[in-house]
Write a protein that holds these residues in place. Structure first.
Motif, PDB file in Angstrom:
ATOM      1  N   TYR A   1       0.946  -1.068   0.055  1.00 59.84           N
ATOM      2  CA  TYR A   1      -0.043  -0.052   0.211  1.00 59.84           C
ATOM      3  C   TYR A   1       0.974   1.225   0.112  1.00 59.84           C
ATOM      4  O   TYR A   1       0.626   2.154  -0.712  1.00 59.84           O
ATOM      5  N   ASN A   2       1.717   1.451   0.843  1.00 58.15           N
ATOM      6  CA  ASN A   2       2.801   2.371   0.848  1.00 58.15           C
ATOM      7  C   ASN A   2       3.657   2.648  -0.339  1.00 58.15           C
ATOM      8  O   ASN A   2       3.742   3.651  -0.640  1.00 58.15           O
ATOM      9  N   GLU A   3       3.987   1.755  -0.957  1.00 59.86           N
ATOM     10  CA  GLU A   3       4.836   1.816  -2.221  1.00 59.86           C
ATOM     11  C   GLU A   3       4.126   2.350  -3.491  1.00 59.86           C
ATOM     12  O   GLU A   3       4.225   3.302  -3.869  1.00 59.86           O
ATOM     13  N   ARG A   4       2.561   2.108  -3.401  1.00 57.80           N
ATOM     14  CA  ARG A   4       1.479   2.655  -4.208  1.00 57.80           C
ATOM     15  C   ARG A   4       1.213   4.121  -4.017  1.00 57.80           C
ATOM     16  O   ARG A   4       1.121   5.042  -4.797  1.00 57.80           O
ATOM     17  N   LEU A   5       0.899   4.327  -2.642  1.00 55.81           N
ATOM     18  CA  LEU A   5       0.906   5.660  -2.158  1.00 55.81           C
ATOM     19  C   LEU A   5       2.031   6.646  -2.580  1.00 55.81           C
ATOM     20  O   LEU A   5       1.894   7.665  -2.886  1.00 55.81           O
ATOM     21  N   SER A   6       3.449   6.136  -2.165  1.00 57.40           N
ATOM     22  CA  SER A   6       4.550   7.090  -2.741  1.00 57.40           C
ATOM     23  C   SER A   6       4.891   7.117  -4.007  1.00 57.40           C
ATOM     24  O   SER A   6       4.851   8.312  -4.496  1.00 57.40           O
ATOM     25  N   LEU A   7       4.232   6.269  -4.914  1.00 51.80           N
ATOM     26  CA  LEU A   7       4.290   6.571  -6.267  1.00 51.80           C
ATOM     27  C   LEU A   7       3.184   7.607  -6.666  1.00 51.80           C
ATOM     28  O   LEU A   7       3.389   8.407  -7.640  1.00 51.80           O
ATOM     29  N   LEU A   8       1.989   7.439  -6.097  1.00 43.70           N
ATOM     30  CA  LEU A   8       1.054   8.334  -6.183  1.00 43.70           C
ATOM     31  C   LEU A   8       1.458   9.979  -5.864  1.00 43.70           C
ATOM     32  O   LEU A   8       0.958  10.801  -6.827  1.00 43.70           O
ATOM     33  N   ARG A   9       2.144   9.988  -4.910  1.00 46.47           N
ATOM     34  CA  ARG A   9       2.397  11.632  -4.307  1.00 46.47           C
ATOM     35  C   ARG A   9       3.616  11.886  -5.453  1.00 46.47           C
ATOM     36  O   ARG A   9       3.537  13.156  -5.712  1.00 46.47           O
ATOM     37  N   ALA A  10       4.556  10.936  -6.094  1.00 47.17           N
ATOM     38  CA  ALA A  10       5.630  11.387  -6.872  1.00 47.17           C
ATOM     39  C   ALA A  10       4.722  11.771  -8.207  1.00 47.17           C
ATOM     40  O   ALA A  10       5.126  13.018  -8.919  1.00 47.17           O
ATOM     41  N   GLN A  11       3.813  11.043  -8.493  1.00 48.70           N
ATOM     42  CA  GLN A  11       2.913  11.216  -9.950  1.00 48.70           C
ATOM     43  C   GLN A  11       2.256  12.633  -9.691  1.00 48.70           C
ATOM     44  O   GLN A  11       2.291  13.488 -10.665  1.00 48.70           O
ATOM     45  N   GLU A  12       1.893  12.840  -8.406  1.00 50.59           N
ATOM     46  CA  GLU A  12       1.082  14.138  -8.490  1.00 50.59           C
ATOM     47  C   GLU A  12       1.816  15.312  -8.509  1.00 50.59           C
ATOM     48  O   GLU A  12       1.726  16.455  -9.135  1.00 50.59           O
ATOM     49  N   VAL A  13       3.178  15.388  -7.889  1.00 52.44           N
ATOM     50  CA  VAL A  13       3.863  16.470  -8.035  1.00 52.44           C
ATOM     51  C   VAL A  13       4.389  16.557  -9.521  1.00 52.44           C
ATOM     52  O   VAL A  13       4.594  17.737 -10.164  1.00 52.44           O
ATOM     53  N   ARG A  14       4.532  15.344 -10.178  1.00 48.34           N
ATOM     54  CA  ARG A  14       5.152  15.588 -11.673  1.00 48.34           C
ATOM     55  C   ARG A  14       4.168  16.127 -12.383  1.00 48.34           C
ATOM     56  O   ARG A  14       4.245  17.081 -13.358  1.00 48.34           O
ATOM     57  N   ARG A  15       2.740  15.855 -12.209  1.00 50.19           N
ATOM     58  CA  ARG A  15       1.481  16.380 -12.731  1.00 50.19           C
ATOM     59  C   ARG A  15       1.569  17.854 -12.576  1.00 50.19           C
ATOM     60  O   ARG A  15       1.250  18.669 -13.634  1.00 50.19           O
ATOM     61  N   HIS A  16       1.821  18.191 -11.485  1.00 49.26           N
ATOM     62  CA  HIS A  16       1.611  19.497 -11.043  1.00 49.26           C
ATOM     63  C   HIS A  16       2.826  20.241 -11.831  1.00 49.26           C
ATOM     64  O   HIS A  16       2.709  21.423 -12.202  1.00 49.26           O
ATOM     65  N   LEU A  17       4.000  20.049 -11.699  1.00 52.76           N
ATOM     66  CA  LEU A  17       5.072  20.516 -12.391  1.00 52.76           C
ATOM     67  C   LEU A  17       5.017  21.119 -14.051  1.00 52.76           C
ATOM     68  O   LEU A  17       5.314  21.829 -14.499  1.00 52.76           O
ATOM     69  N   ILE A  18       4.446  19.674 -14.609  1.00 53.89           N
ATOM     70  CA  ILE A  18       3.940  19.847 -15.985  1.00 53.89           C
ATOM     71  C   ILE A  18       2.969  20.731 -16.336  1.00 53.89           C
ATOM     72  O   ILE A  18       3.040  21.600 -17.110  1.00 53.89           O
ATOM     73  N   SER A  19       1.670  20.477 -15.734  1.00 53.08           N
ATOM     74  CA  SER A  19       0.679  21.468 -15.808  1.00 53.08           C
ATOM     75  C   SER A  19       0.521  22.838 -15.458  1.00 53.08           C
ATOM     76  O   SER A  19       0.228  23.730 -16.208  1.00 53.08           O
ATOM     77  N   THR A  20       1.450  23.093 -14.307  1.00 53.25           N
ATOM     78  CA  THR A  20       1.110  24.677 -13.974  1.00 53.25           C
ATOM     79  C   THR A  20       2.381  25.380 -14.211  1.00 53.25           C
ATOM     80  O   THR A  20       2.536  26.408 -14.289  1.00 53.25           O
ATOM     81  N   CYS A  21       3.495  24.716 -14.450  1.00 54.07           N
ATOM     82  CA  CYS A  21       4.902  25.461 -14.727  1.00 54.07           C
ATOM     83  C   CYS A  21       5.594  25.102 -16.329  1.00 54.07           C
ATOM     84  O   CYS A  21       6.531  25.611 -16.364  1.00 54.07           O
ATOM     85  N   GLY A  22       4.828  24.085 -16.746  1.00 51.38           N
ATOM     86  CA  GLY A  22       5.343  23.926 -18.103  1.00 51.38           C
ATOM     87  C   GLY A  22       6.591  23.100 -18.124  1.00 51.38           C
ATOM     88  O   GLY A  22       7.397  23.155 -19.183  1.00 51.38           O
ATOM     89  N   VAL A  23       7.000  22.527 -17.006  1.00 50.07           N
ATOM     90  CA  VAL A  23       8.204  21.879 -17.219  1.00 50.07           C
ATOM     91  C   VAL A  23       8.105  20.216 -18.352  1.00 50.07           C
ATOM     92  O   VAL A  23       6.885  19.870 -18.209  1.00 50.07           O
ATOM     93  N   GLU A  24       9.063  20.182 -19.200  1.00 43.08           N
ATOM     94  CA  GLU A  24       8.749  19.214 -19.920  1.00 43.08           C
ATOM     95  C   GLU A  24       8.760  17.606 -19.449  1.00 43.08           C
ATOM     96  O   GLU A  24       9.265  17.360 -18.473  1.00 43.08           O
TER      97      GLU A  24
END
Length: 114
Positions: A57-80
């Protein structure tokens, strides 16, 4: 410019949550500015959890956290997209090893891969 292997910006999360907290967004704005200066560098976004819950469960949650930060950086500040890789470490690398359930273990860290 000397490349640092570890960029120690910690993005904190609430218990049992992968939602990006509003109070953590200014840290990501700073990270975004740094990433835009370092075009061509690939960054690994590493998600972590505390020790509550099962290891899978924690492995999945930690990946979801990383993916959420990645999504935020791509969508709100245009990181490739190609500059950001998300991985989850679960509870295997606590920031506070003396207290595996401590709040500061629920975090995302960044690593420049070059």
């Amino acid at each position: 410019m000397e490349r640092q292997a570890q960029i120690n910006v910690q993005i904190s999360f609430d218990f049992d949550s992968a939602a990006l907290r509003t109070d953590q967004q200014p840290k990501l704005a700073n990270m975004c500015a740094s990433m835009q200066v370092m075009q061509g560098t690939v960054f690994q976004i590493i998600g972590h959890t505390d020790s509550s819950g099962s290891a899978p469960y924690n492995e999945r949650l930690s990946l979801l956290r990383a993916q959420e930060v990645r999504r935020h950086l791509i969508s709100t500040c245009g990181v490739e997209e190609g500059m950001l890789k998300a991985i989850g470490m679960g509870e295997t690398a606590p920031y506070n090893a003396n207290d595996p359930r401590a709040d500061e273990n629920r975090r995302v860290e960044f690593q420049a891969l070059g």
